[in-house]
Design a protein around this motif. Structure first.
Motif, PDB file in Angstrom:
ATOM      1  N   ILE B   3      29.614  65.520-109.906  1.00 48.47           N
ATOM      2  CA  ILE B   3      28.370  65.292-109.529  1.00 48.47           C
ATOM      3  C   ILE B   3      27.405  66.107-108.961  1.00 48.47           C
ATOM      4  O   ILE B   3      28.205  67.435-108.625  1.00 48.47           O
ATOM      5  CB  ILE B   3      28.552  63.907-108.444  1.00 48.47           C
ATOM      6  CG1 ILE B   3      30.139  64.339-107.510  1.00 48.47           C
ATOM      7  CG2 ILE B   3      28.555  62.706-108.905  1.00 48.47           C
ATOM      8  CD1 ILE B   3      30.045  63.523-106.507  1.00 48.47           C
ATOM      9  N   GLN B  56      45.351  55.217-108.586  1.00 46.52           N
ATOM     10  CA  GLN B  56      45.573  54.527-107.270  1.00 46.52           C
ATOM     11  C   GLN B  56      44.207  54.346-106.724  1.00 46.52           C
ATOM     12  O   GLN B  56      43.602  55.035-106.697  1.00 46.52           O
ATOM     13  CB  GLN B  56      46.467  55.305-106.428  1.00 46.52           C
ATOM     14  CG  GLN B  56      47.763  55.763-106.977  1.00 46.52           C
ATOM     15  CD  GLN B  56      48.917  54.776-106.527  1.00 46.52           C
ATOM     16  OE1 GLN B  56      48.751  54.432-105.321  1.00 46.52           O
ATOM     17  NE2 GLN B  56      49.793  54.430-107.265  1.00 46.52           N
ATOM     18  N   VAL B  57      43.979  52.847-106.737  1.00 44.17           N
ATOM     19  CA  VAL B  57      42.653  52.593-106.415  1.00 44.17           C
ATOM     20  C   VAL B  57      42.691  51.768-105.001  1.00 44.17           C
ATOM     21  O   VAL B  57      43.328  50.929-104.866  1.00 44.17           O
ATOM     22  CB  VAL B  57      42.058  51.616-107.393  1.00 44.17           C
ATOM     23  CG1 VAL B  57      40.853  51.077-107.242  1.00 44.17           C
ATOM     24  CG2 VAL B  57      42.209  51.943-108.843  1.00 44.17           C
ATOM     25  N   ASP B  58      41.766  52.138-104.353  1.00 45.37           N
ATOM     26  CA  ASP B  58      41.743  51.728-102.861  1.00 45.37           C
ATOM     27  C   ASP B  58      41.396  49.988-103.211  1.00 45.37           C
ATOM     28  O   ASP B  58      40.608  49.535-103.838  1.00 45.37           O
ATOM     29  CB  ASP B  58      40.437  52.329-102.167  1.00 45.37           C
ATOM     30  CG  ASP B  58      40.379  51.691-100.803  1.00 45.37           C
ATOM     31  OD1 ASP B  58      41.124  50.974-100.215  1.00 45.37           O
ATOM     32  OD2 ASP B  58      39.253  51.979 -99.859  1.00 45.37           O
ATOM     33  N   SER B  97      41.840  63.544-110.782  1.00 44.08           N
ATOM     34  CA  SER B  97      40.540  63.104-110.833  1.00 44.08           C
ATOM     35  C   SER B  97      40.270  62.141-109.930  1.00 44.08           C
ATOM     36  O   SER B  97      40.776  61.212-109.610  1.00 44.08           O
ATOM     37  CB  SER B  97      40.469  62.125-112.456  1.00 44.08           C
ATOM     38  OG  SER B  97      39.235  61.958-112.422  1.00 44.08           O
ATOM     39  N   VAL B  99      37.524  59.629-107.744  1.00 42.05           N
ATOM     40  CA  VAL B  99      36.305  59.058-107.711  1.00 42.05           C
ATOM     41  C   VAL B  99      36.085  58.866-106.282  1.00 42.05           C
ATOM     42  O   VAL B  99      36.903  58.159-105.457  1.00 42.05           O
ATOM     43  CB  VAL B  99      36.314  57.481-108.288  1.00 42.05           C
ATOM     44  CG1 VAL B  99      34.980  56.899-108.088  1.00 42.05           C
ATOM     45  CG2 VAL B  99      36.808  57.644-109.925  1.00 42.05           C
ATOM     46  N   ASN B 131      38.550  66.608-111.405  1.00 47.49           N
ATOM     47  CA  ASN B 131      37.266  66.128-111.577  1.00 47.49           C
ATOM     48  C   ASN B 131      36.652  65.587-110.378  1.00 47.49           C
ATOM     49  O   ASN B 131      37.493  64.676-109.746  1.00 47.49           O
ATOM     50  CB  ASN B 131      37.223  65.395-112.886  1.00 47.49           C
ATOM     51  CG  ASN B 131      35.825  64.912-113.335  1.00 47.49           C
ATOM     52  OD1 ASN B 131      34.990  65.887-113.999  1.00 47.49           O
ATOM     53  ND2 ASN B 131      35.166  63.775-113.020  1.00 47.49           N
ATOM     54  N   ALA B 133      33.853  62.726-109.026  1.00 51.18           N
ATOM     55  CA  ALA B 133      32.732  61.621-109.478  1.00 51.18           C
ATOM     56  C   ALA B 133      32.531  60.834-108.313  1.00 51.18           C
ATOM     57  O   ALA B 133      33.275  60.579-107.469  1.00 51.18           O
ATOM     58  CB  ALA B 133      33.251  60.891-110.775  1.00 51.18           C
ATOM     59  N   ARG B 134      31.317  60.015-108.350  1.00 48.01           N
ATOM     60  CA  ARG B 134      30.958  59.054-107.040  1.00 48.01           C
ATOM     61  C   ARG B 134      31.294  57.816-107.886  1.00 48.01           C
ATOM     62  O   ARG B 134      31.102  57.664-108.940  1.00 48.01           O
ATOM     63  CB  ARG B 134      29.547  59.438-106.798  1.00 48.01           C
ATOM     64  CG  ARG B 134      29.423  58.501-105.757  1.00 48.01           C
ATOM     65  CD  ARG B 134      27.879  59.124-105.143  1.00 48.01           C
ATOM     66  NE  ARG B 134      28.326  60.341-104.566  1.00 48.01           N
ATOM     67  CZ  ARG B 134      27.192  61.022-104.160  1.00 48.01           C
ATOM     68  NH1 ARG B 134      26.141  61.006-104.198  1.00 48.01           N
ATOM     69  NH2 ARG B 134      27.575  62.391-103.588  1.00 48.01           N
ATOM     70  N   PRO B 136      32.060  53.348-106.274  1.00 43.84           N
ATOM     71  CA  PRO B 136      32.176  52.448-105.243  1.00 43.84           C
ATOM     72  C   PRO B 136      33.435  52.485-104.513  1.00 43.84           C
ATOM     73  O   PRO B 136      33.301  52.080-103.245  1.00 43.84           O
ATOM     74  CB  PRO B 136      31.947  50.925-106.058  1.00 43.84           C
ATOM     75  CG  PRO B 136      32.473  51.128-107.163  1.00 43.84           C
ATOM     76  CD  PRO B 136      32.162  52.740-107.694  1.00 43.84           C
ATOM     77  N   ALA B 137      34.440  52.788-104.858  1.00 45.70           N
ATOM     78  CA  ALA B 137      35.775  52.717-104.217  1.00 45.70           C
ATOM     79  C   ALA B 137      36.685  53.827-104.664  1.00 45.70           C
ATOM     80  O   ALA B 137      36.476  54.447-105.619  1.00 45.70           O
ATOM     81  CB  ALA B 137      36.648  51.594-104.569  1.00 45.70           C
TER      82      ALA B 137
END
Lengths: 325, 325
Positions: B3, B56-58, B97, B99, B131, B133-134, B136-137
């Protein structure tokens, strides 16, 4: 780790990614692909590995009203493969980590994966693994492994080298701008196609990797001004880009898009990203590349800047700013 | 691709991931790490590569009210490294990576990366790329490469083999349940620690990979019942798990947590995930492993099921359901 009850989806993806790639060169050394804890690979003896990861997130890198899921899958693969190609390596295998919103159905998942498969086929890569997870926004993480006798980094450019490019500059950015501002014009058709379906420069990268004259390379994901600056800083040199050569290289496609959008061709070339062109610093021409500038001794440049634009007014330092996703 | 304006953040991450890992074994063959288009690696001659990715996602895999960002980074790394360990391979390098939501500040990013670095150090792995990146979570995609003379897949179990485990079963699930339901009890302290800081079974995996008696392996991320089922199906066999051996193996830690939560130890063992224990089918004991079951000829089992639980009532088929994130 998979989300509960997602084994059927893994089987769907395995079916899409199975089968012979269209280029036989990449289909070697794959002992175990999708379906175990991890993929098992046999690397070619005596070669180095070149390894990258890229992530494309809905709302940041693409908008689903502007691009089909097939193209999202295609673009995500190419963005990652481009990093490997730009180091002069042969893209070999990939893993794909998908974060899926609960609303994404099986047909949409298939469409996404088929786009990735198409891009992987074009580049001669096998998708050998991945991960499925649930999350609030669609995100595609793609990791690509390539192999190379030697890898071209950003740091080998020498004063006296030429700066060469393979692939479009600014065209994808023009296409994105046209889509984003709802411009419809015959002159931007190719630019829109360039944004929707960028292509990693596999052959150009391999040619650069094989050339004893190539000293440094980078792919243009964030815009030429910024990415040429990366080469200059990593190599301890300055670069001068030639405006006339950029316009020439962009050709009629870029000039048409520039006219339709009311933007300058040179600005599109310098600041537009996502074409995934490859820029190489080399002491002699390389097949498939066009010269767009020179590498200079940074100490001989007027004001300590790293990136300059040369035109009929002389050479002036330009901002190393890039394409902001 | 990064970004815009995130180069300073890449430099922060590079500083955190630089430096000598605590195990010297992994610090070989790294020509280029963070800072170029891709990492460049020299694989050990004559070895295979074992390659995985985990995400792993919030909100799906963790909740920030239950776990620190340091532990999020730690857990994300271990979940990925576990896949490599469970194939009997030596974890070598990783790419990360990330986000990041716009609200995540630099200090929080550092905390996350320091957790990943700590886990990577414990497993002897160097983080060589990534990496930003931006999105939402918060999401952490971790890809790990390992090396092995041979890789243990899920598909080699043979009737007559024993089923062996290294690492806890059900303990992390008990810890998560305690956190999620706000249970505070001295008996669940170790269970909570197991959930917050799971550990990939590097040594156990290497011991299995080196044993000529080991035929198949898997890591327990979704629960023993489901993951033992994966071995059984991939190998064309059935497995019988012994309830008494499971309770014995879980020991006092699991019994205490089970009491405090009012849940059965055996159910926690069978259906609790995220301990990242390694289960191996082998024809003889392996150092560091405990026997918990048998591999059987599927045709000799009563009703065509793949996974059975044996206790004082005999052997009954159990559901191959797993831990749902």
């Amino acid at each position: 780790m998979t989300i509960g009850g997602e084994h059927a989806r893994i089987a769907r993806l395995a079916a899409i990614y199975r089968g012979t790639p269209s280029r036989d060169v990449a289909d070697y050394g794959i002992d175990v692909a999708i379906g175990d804890d991890a993929a098992v690979l046999v690397p070619p003896p005596g070669e180095k590995l070149v390894w990258t990861v890229d992530e494309q997130v809905d709302g940041t890198h693409f908008r689903r009203d502007l691009v089909s899921l097939h193209d999202v899958g295609y673009r995500a693969f190419m963005a990652a493969a481009s990093d490997v190609a730009a180091m002069g390596a042969r893209p070999w295998c990939a893993v794909s980590s998908l974060v899926l919103p609960a609303t994404l159905n099986d047909a949409e998942l298939d469409e996404l994966a088929e786009g990735t498969r198409e891009a992987a086929d074009e580049i001669g890569v096998r998708v050998v693994g991945g991960n499925l997870a649930r999350g609030p926004a669609l995100a595609i993480g793609t990791s690509v492994l390539g192999t190379a006798k030697r890898a071209l980094t950003r740091s080998g450019a020498r004063p006296g080298d030429g700066l060469f490019v393979a692939g479009a500059l600014g065209l994808a950015a023009a296409g994105f701008r046209a889509l984003d501002t709802n411009v419809h014009d015959a002159r931007i058709v190719l630019a829109v196609a360039a944004w929707r379906r960028p292509r990693a420069r596999r052959e150009a990268g391999l040619a650069a990797g094989a050339s004893p004259h190539a000293h440094a390379a980078i792919d243009i994901s964030d815009g030429l001004a910024q990415d040429a600056g990366h080469i200059a800083r990593a190599s301890g040199v300055a670069v001068v880009l030639h405006a006339a050569a950029l316009i020439n290289h962009g050709g009629l496609d870029l000039m048409g898009a520039s006219d339709a959008l009311g933007m300058s061709s040179v600005e599109l070339c310098l600041y537009g990203g996502e074409d995934y062109a490859v820029v190489v610093a080399a002491s002699a021409p390389i097949d498939g590349f066009t010269r767009i500038g020179d590498v200079r001794d940074a100490r001989e440049m007027p004001n300590g800047a790293r990136v300059y634009l040369g035109d009929w007014n002389g050479e002036r330092a330009i901002d190393e700013v890039g394409f902001d996703h």
